[in-house]
Motif scaffolding. Structure first.
Motif, mmCIF file in Angstrom:
data_model
loop_
_atom_site.group_PDB
_atom_site.id
_atom_site.type_symbol
_atom_site.label_atom_id
_atom_site.label_comp_id
_atom_site.label_asym_id
_atom_site.label_seq_id
_atom_site.Cartn_x
_atom_site.Cartn_y
_atom_site.Cartn_z
ATOM 1 N N ALA A 165 0.835 -1.207 0.000
ATOM 2 C CA ALA A 165 0.000 0.000 0.000
ATOM 3 C C ALA A 165 0.866 1.252 0.000
ATOM 4 C CB ALA A 165 -0.933 -0.009 1.215
ATOM 5 N N TYR A 166 1.925 1.245 0.801
ATOM 6 C CA TYR A 166 2.795 2.410 0.863
ATOM 7 C C TYR A 166 3.671 2.537 -0.386
ATOM 8 C CZ TYR A 166 1.695 4.624 5.272
ATOM 9 O OH TYR A 166 1.054 5.339 6.266
ATOM 10 N N ARG A 167 4.089 1.439 -0.949
ATOM 11 C CA ARG A 167 4.804 1.516 -2.226
ATOM 12 C C ARG A 167 3.908 2.140 -3.294
ATOM 13 N NH1 ARG A 167 9.624 -1.264 -3.051
ATOM 14 N NH2 ARG A 167 9.130 -1.441 -5.266
ATOM 15 N N ASP A 168 2.646 1.735 -3.297
ATOM 16 C CA ASP A 168 1.694 2.304 -4.248
ATOM 17 C C ASP A 168 1.455 3.781 -3.973
ATOM 18 O OD1 ASP A 168 1.472 -0.190 -5.415
ATOM 19 O OD2 ASP A 168 -0.425 -0.687 -4.421
ATOM 20 N N ALA A 169 1.417 4.140 -2.687
ATOM 21 C CA ALA A 169 1.202 5.544 -2.328
ATOM 22 C C ALA A 169 2.374 6.406 -2.782
ATOM 23 C CB ALA A 169 0.996 5.678 -0.825
ATOM 24 N N VAL A 170 3.585 5.949 -2.495
ATOM 25 C CA VAL A 170 4.772 6.715 -2.899
ATOM 26 C C VAL A 170 4.778 6.910 -4.405
ATOM 27 C CG1 VAL A 170 7.292 6.630 -3.069
ATOM 28 C CG2 VAL A 170 6.162 6.080 -0.902
ATOM 29 N N LYS A 171 4.484 5.858 -5.161
ATOM 30 C CA LYS A 171 4.445 5.970 -6.622
ATOM 31 C C LYS A 171 3.361 6.931 -7.081
ATOM 32 C CE LYS A 171 4.234 3.304 -10.912
ATOM 33 N NZ LYS A 171 3.324 4.271 -11.576
ATOM 34 N N ALA A 172 2.191 6.868 -6.449
ATOM 35 C CA ALA A 172 1.086 7.742 -6.850
ATOM 36 C C ALA A 172 1.411 9.204 -6.590
ATOM 37 C CB ALA A 172 -0.191 7.336 -6.107
ATOM 38 N N PHE A 173 2.011 9.508 -5.436
ATOM 39 C CA PHE A 173 2.396 10.887 -5.156
ATOM 40 C C PHE A 173 3.487 11.343 -6.122
ATOM 41 C CE2 PHE A 173 0.425 10.189 -0.908
ATOM 42 C CZ PHE A 173 -0.383 11.317 -0.887
#
Length: 370
Positions: free
Chosen positions: A172-180
């Protein structure tokens, strides 16, 4: 000033909510103002805040967390599979307790591209164009979600215990970092109380009571965070702020960084560390010896955000000099020790005092680093 963040003069992120924002949120909670009306008030306040940050001499700008009630629950509660629920107790600070809220895992943890914080960042990115500042965006660290989980608050039909959530939390956090990053973010900060609590025997005992295995927990948290940070783009700066608690000018934990310094500074692959050093509860600068030589920066939180009393610049400069006995000056920077309003209630000081603190940070940084 620094070529890239964290800057020699920096801030943790949150600012006192202006009266217009506080009033609008109260009206919205009472059903008297719709979401669009609340957003319009927040938009105007953040435009004004960004200009004030520039006027104070900062090279970065945050949105002050004006769109949030809590520094952590607002983000967590909008993740897939995570709910914020009412408990029979709040988080106990010195002499005061927060509202009784907690985290519950009710489904598979995930980060979707509809998470509202992405729109919050995009709005900030537009707002800073007028000043040329670097937008800085803050989210709570995943370690906080783990550390704050109460017993019985993971749906056993979804996950078989606390350890079973780790892989999905990391993704989830890997996805968040990529999205930001894809949205344009180049300066992110993970706000984190867990590392500070690992320095406190009292808080470790409380964690054990919540069912957390505290043996080797610093190593586990370093490994978890490195799985998220591994492979991040070279032009994305991710820092962390290690907080001992900040609610209406009170605090939770005491203890120097020594128990976690090697794992936090030497092992965890953050680009920078905002460390609280405004009181003797933080211990000495000796743990900074674990900061590896290179590009990592420790931002010394020597200016308190908990009171309006201004620090003597000469005293702050002496403390910076003391820190250089354990870490090189070129790998140090300066900021307030925490945000000014980790929750919408805010700390006990005035807006004028808040901005005087920020200007003091900028002035001292210019004197020390040029």
């Amino acid at each position: 000033m620094s070529v890239r963040p964290p800057y020699r003069a920096d801030v943790v992120g949150s600012f006192l909510r202006p009266p217009a924002v506080a009033e609008a949120r109260a009206r919205h909670n009472a059903g008297e103002l719709d979401a669009e009306g609340l957003r319009a008030v927040e938009d105007a306040a953040i435009v004004d805040l960004v200009q004030k940050e520039a006027d104070a001499g900062l090279e970065l700008a945050t949105d002050g967390e004006f769109r949030r009630s809590w520094w952590h629950f607002d983000f967590f509660g909008l993740l897939d599979g995570v709910d914020i629920v009412e408990l029979d107790h709040g988080i106990q600070f010195q002499g005061v307790q927060t509202r009784p809220r907690g985290i519950e895992i009710s489904g598979r943890i995930g980060f979707s591209d509809t998470h509202p914080f992405l729109d919050h960042f995009r709005a900030l990115q537009e707002d800073v164009k007028a000043t040329g500042a670097q937008p800085k965006f803050t989210i709570p660290s995943p370690t906080v979600l783990d550390f704050r989980l109460e017993p019985g608050h993971i749906d056993s039909a979804v996950y078989d215990g606390r350890e079973a959530i780790v892989d999905d939390l990391v993704q989830a956090y890997r996805d968040a970092v990529k999205a930001f990053y894809d949205a344009g973010a180049r300066y992110l900060q993970f706000d984190d109380t867990a590392w500070a609590y690992l320095c406190s025997e009292v808080e470790l005992e409380k964690a054990a009571e919540r069912g957390i295995d505290t043996n080797g927990i610093a190593q586990r948290y370093a490994a978890l965070l490195n799985r998220i940070l591994d492979g991040k783009p070279d032009d994305l700066v991710v820092t962390t702020h290690v907080c001992r608690g900040n609610f209406r000018s009170t605090w939770i934990s005491s203890g120097g960084y020594e128990p976690v310094a090697e794992q936090l500074l030497g092992v965890t692959e953050y680009d920078g560390y905002f460390l609280e050093y405004d009181t003797d509860r933080a211990g000495g600068f000796e743990p900074l010896r674990f900061l590896p030589e290179g590009d990592k920066t420790v931002v010394l939180g020597l200016i308190t955000s908990k009171t309006g009393d201004l620090e003597n610049p000469d005293d702050v400069k002496r403390r910076i000099d003391e820190a250089t006995k354990f870490a090189p000056l070129e790998q140090l920077a300066l900021s307030p020790q925490c945000g000014f309003a980790s929750t919408e209630e805010g700390n006990i000081l005035t807006e004028d005092q808040q901005w005087a603190k920020v200007r003091t940070v900028v002035d001292i940084a210019r004197d020390v680093w040029g």
